[in-house]
Design a protein around this motif. Structure first.
Motif, PDB file in Angstrom:
ATOM      1  N   VAL A   1      -3.190   6.906   8.082  1.00 25.80           N
ATOM      2  CA  VAL A   1      -3.208   5.550   7.534  1.00 25.80           C
ATOM      3  C   VAL A   1      -3.237   4.576   8.708  1.00 25.80           C
ATOM      4  CG1 VAL A   1      -2.065   3.884   6.032  1.00 25.80           C
ATOM      5  CG2 VAL A   1      -1.850   6.332   5.559  1.00 25.80           C
TER       6      VAL A   1
ATOM      7  N   ARG B   1       0.598  10.652   7.504  1.00 21.09           N
ATOM      8  CA  ARG B   1       1.228  10.741   6.186  1.00 21.09           C
ATOM      9  C   ARG B   1       2.647  11.294   6.305  1.00 21.09           C
ATOM     10  NH1 ARG B   1      -2.493  13.918   2.780  1.00 21.09           N
ATOM     11  NH2 ARG B   1      -1.947  15.599   4.216  1.00 21.09           N
TER      12      ARG B   1
ATOM     13  N   LEU C   1      -0.990   9.699  -0.346  1.00 21.47           N
ATOM     14  CA  LEU C   1      -1.447   9.176   0.939  1.00 21.47           C
ATOM     15  C   LEU C   1      -2.439  10.118   1.597  1.00 21.47           C
ATOM     16  CD1 LEU C   1       2.041   8.111   2.359  1.00 21.47           C
ATOM     17  CD2 LEU C   1       0.251   6.543   1.591  1.00 21.47           C
TER      18      LEU C   1
ATOM     19  N   TYR D   1       0.836  -1.205   0.000  1.00 23.42           N
ATOM     20  CA  TYR D   1       0.000   0.000   0.000  1.00 23.42           C
ATOM     21  C   TYR D   1       0.872   1.256   0.000  1.00 23.42           C
ATOM     22  CZ  TYR D   1      -3.002   3.811   1.305  1.00 23.42           C
ATOM     23  OH  TYR D   1      -3.636   5.028   1.312  1.00 23.42           O
ATOM     24  N   ILE D   2       1.858   1.297   0.881  1.00 20.64           N
ATOM     25  CA  ILE D   2       2.714   2.488   0.962  1.00 20.64           C
ATOM     26  C   ILE D   2       3.433   2.726  -0.366  1.00 20.64           C
ATOM     27  CG2 ILE D   2       4.759   3.474   2.066  1.00 20.64           C
ATOM     28  CD1 ILE D   2       3.903   2.040   4.650  1.00 20.64           C
TER      29      ILE D   2
ATOM     30  N   ASN E   1       1.021   3.953  -3.104  1.00 19.85           N
ATOM     31  CA  ASN E   1       0.281   5.192  -2.848  1.00 19.85           C
ATOM     32  C   ASN E   1       1.136   6.279  -2.205  1.00 19.85           C
ATOM     33  OD1 ASN E   1      -2.767   4.330  -3.363  1.00 19.85           O
ATOM     34  ND2 ASN E   1      -1.768   2.650  -2.274  1.00 19.85           N
ATOM     35  N   TYR E   2       2.432   6.121  -2.260  1.00 19.30           N
ATOM     36  CA  TYR E   2       3.336   7.016  -1.527  1.00 19.30           C
ATOM     37  C   TYR E   2       3.066   8.488  -1.826  1.00 19.30           C
ATOM     38  CZ  TYR E   2       7.730   8.777   0.438  1.00 19.30           C
ATOM     39  OH  TYR E   2       8.678   9.456   1.188  1.00 19.30           O
TER      40      TYR E   2
END
Length: 305
Positions: free
Chosen positions: A132, A244, A128, A120-121, A124-125
């Motif tokens: 999270v 974030r 974000l 995910y990180i 979607n860095y």
């Protein structure tokens, strides 16, 4: 002869009493770990829990990330927490799921939940949300979700009570305040994060590794080295919230490297996942021991002051 029987009887009695003492201590530890007393009280008062939302709600600037097996039900996230965005990764996708363009999947079923968290990180860095939250797929239950530190071990209740302002203030928040297991003194020495594994995980990242015995923290000017702590401790079990900004304190390349370690390591699924369980708080900028006072934690994280 009678004296011999008395001595033997006394020895048997002592053995029985000692066994009962050990059993009591073990049961007390299990009850503490599972929050058994609180669970019973909350179960008896379960009609007083917050009702499910019924009106249409638009997800806010926050996301729940989780890994799930194909057969695990996760509809509860959308049904009960509609104000959260969702990123639910299937780690063992069926052929049908693989053909679904909208389904989220991990590149490998390894490292337990860490593979989904890192994926995910990485994916979607640059986009974000502010908060999270990384959760397990099971919602509640005394045995299945004993590590969920909320009434009835219910992640829905935990998410409704989570203080997002504190997540932003602290950067990283463990969603379990109970010290057992993970934070007790005996738990802070573990065989999972060895010197070798520490070096492997952090090598090539923005925080190159140093062992405990290394002579200096800064062998190269301007380089932020990360020394292996003598003790590593945090309450289990890989459920936490991160801001974030805290995630972005590390470059994207670090998370790519961490995930690649999980993929490449000879450690199996459970062992590699356990390594990451002990390292999440350190990856996100906390000290080797991240064990806030339990009552302070409940107050700051869930507003139970």
């Amino acid at each position: 002869m009678k004296g011999g029987f008395r001595i033997a009887g006394f020895c048997v009695l002592c053995l029985v009493l000692f066994s009962l003492y050990l059993l009591e201590a073990h049961l007390q530890d299990i009850c503490d770990q599972y929050g058994a007393g609180s669970y019973v009280i909350n179960w008896l008062d379960r009609n007083g829990t917050a009702p499910s939302p019924h009106s249409e709600i638009i997800p806010g600037d926050k996301v729940i990330v989780m890994a799930k097996m194909e057969e695990e039900p996760t509809e509860w996230v959308e049904d009960e927490l509609p104000d959260w965005q969702r990123a639910i990764y299937t780690v063992n996708p069926s052929p049908e799921t693989r053909l679904n363009d909208s389904a989220l999947m991990t590149p490998l079923n390894k490292g337990h939940e860490s593979m989904a968290y890192f994926t995910y990180i990485i994916d979607n860095y640059d986009n974000l949300p502010s908060t999270v939250v990384f959760l397990h797929a099971h919602r509640a239950g005394f045995l299945m979700a004993w590590h969920v530190d909320a009434p009835l071990h219910d992640n829905v209740i935990a998410m409704r009570n989570l203080k997002l302002d504190f997540v932003q203030q602290n950067g990283y928040v463990n969603l379990r305040c109970n010290w057992n297991p993970g934070c007790k003194s005996a738990h802070r020495f573990n065989s999972h994060v060895t010197d070798e594994i520490w070096a492997e995980v952090f090598d090539g990242t923005s925080t190159p590794p140093l062992n405990i015995s290394s002579p200096t923290d800064q062998e190269v000017p301007g380089q932020n080295y990360l020394r292996k702590p003598a003790e590593i401790g945090a309450a289990c079990c890989a459920q936490f919230a991160v801001s974030r900004d805290q995630i972005r304190n590390r470059p994207l390349e670090d998370y790519v490297k961490f995930r690649q370690w999980v993929i490449d390591t000879e450690l199996g699924d459970a062992s590699s996942g356990r390594v990451m369980e002990f390292l999440w708080h350190i990856i996100f900028g906390m000290k080797g021991i991240y064990c806030p006072d339990e009552q302070v934690c409940y107050c700051q994280v869930y507003g139970q002051c």
